[in-house]
Design a protein around this motif. Sequence first.
Motif, PDB file in Angstrom:
ATOM      1  N   ASP A   1       0.831  -1.032   0.015  1.00 30.34           N
ATOM      2  CA  ASP A   1      -0.079   0.158   0.076  1.00 30.34           C
ATOM      3  C   ASP A   1       0.573   1.207  -0.070  1.00 30.34           C
ATOM      4  O   ASP A   1       0.626   2.154  -0.733  1.00 30.34           O
TER       5      ASP A   1
ATOM      6  N   SER B   1     -14.245   5.333   4.429  1.00 37.88           N
ATOM      7  CA  SER B   1     -12.703   5.013   5.212  1.00 37.88           C
ATOM      8  C   SER B   1     -12.426   6.206   6.372  1.00 37.88           C
ATOM      9  O   SER B   1     -11.884   5.754   7.026  1.00 37.88           O
TER      10      SER B   1
ATOM     11  N   GLN C   1      -7.651  11.542   0.510  1.00 31.44           N
ATOM     12  CA  GLN C   1      -6.370  11.110  -0.356  1.00 31.44           C
ATOM     13  C   GLN C   1      -4.965  11.692   0.257  1.00 31.44           C
ATOM     14  O   GLN C   1      -4.135  11.089   0.138  1.00 31.44           O
TER      15      GLN C   1
ATOM     16  N   TRP D   1      -3.819   9.232   3.058  1.00 35.32           N
ATOM     17  CA  TRP D   1      -3.392   8.250   2.494  1.00 35.32           C
ATOM     18  C   TRP D   1      -1.982   8.587   2.098  1.00 35.32           C
ATOM     19  O   TRP D   1      -1.191   7.497   2.438  1.00 35.32           O
TER      20      TRP D   1
ATOM     21  N   ASN E   1       0.488   8.993   5.203  1.00 35.42           N
ATOM     22  CA  ASN E   1       0.492   7.356   5.758  1.00 35.42           C
ATOM     23  C   ASN E   1       1.471   6.615   4.948  1.00 35.42           C
ATOM     24  O   ASN E   1       2.422   5.993   5.661  1.00 35.42           O
TER      25      ASN E   1
END
Length: 170
Positions: free
Chosen positions: A11, A43, A47, A50, A53
């Motif tokens: 991911d 979720s 964006q 993510w 992260n």
Amino acid sequence: MYQNVDEALRDAYRLAGLRIEPQNNTQQICRWMLHRGVSGGGSGMTQHDWHANGAMLRARVERILPLAELAAVEAQYGANLSRVVDLTACITAQHPQLDALLCDALVAHVLTGRPKQTEIQDRSDLSKGALYRSRKLVSGSLAALLDNAVMRLEPEFVAAGIILKEEVLV
């Protein structure tokens, strides 16, 4: 958050190659959807969240892993072959009978499928049996590097709460 180290790395490195800003008409469609009251997915992360992260995961991986294992992880999960020289140096140190240029080509072949086996055979003047034996050495060393990297990262990721460790019920 993730089930295992493989999922977290996949991911994180997949998101590194994606653009954050919308392209072409997508931005106008997103603005229209927001004005009409259409909400996003369930979720809870945007964006940008993510991407942040993923960047934090990659920074943690770079901090934890030694150079050869980091190169193997980046090549496997990020399709980044810019550190193939580090991988070749590590593999040729373990197997001195391998030629460095042959090892470079075999590392690229094992990870991406390019160059083709016949191209490697023609360039290095190898028989098919010699190529397979060399390829087996290279792929075994790459697998060992990736296994060592996962074994190093797993306790760190569990301690940080990145992956969820399931308790075994007896």
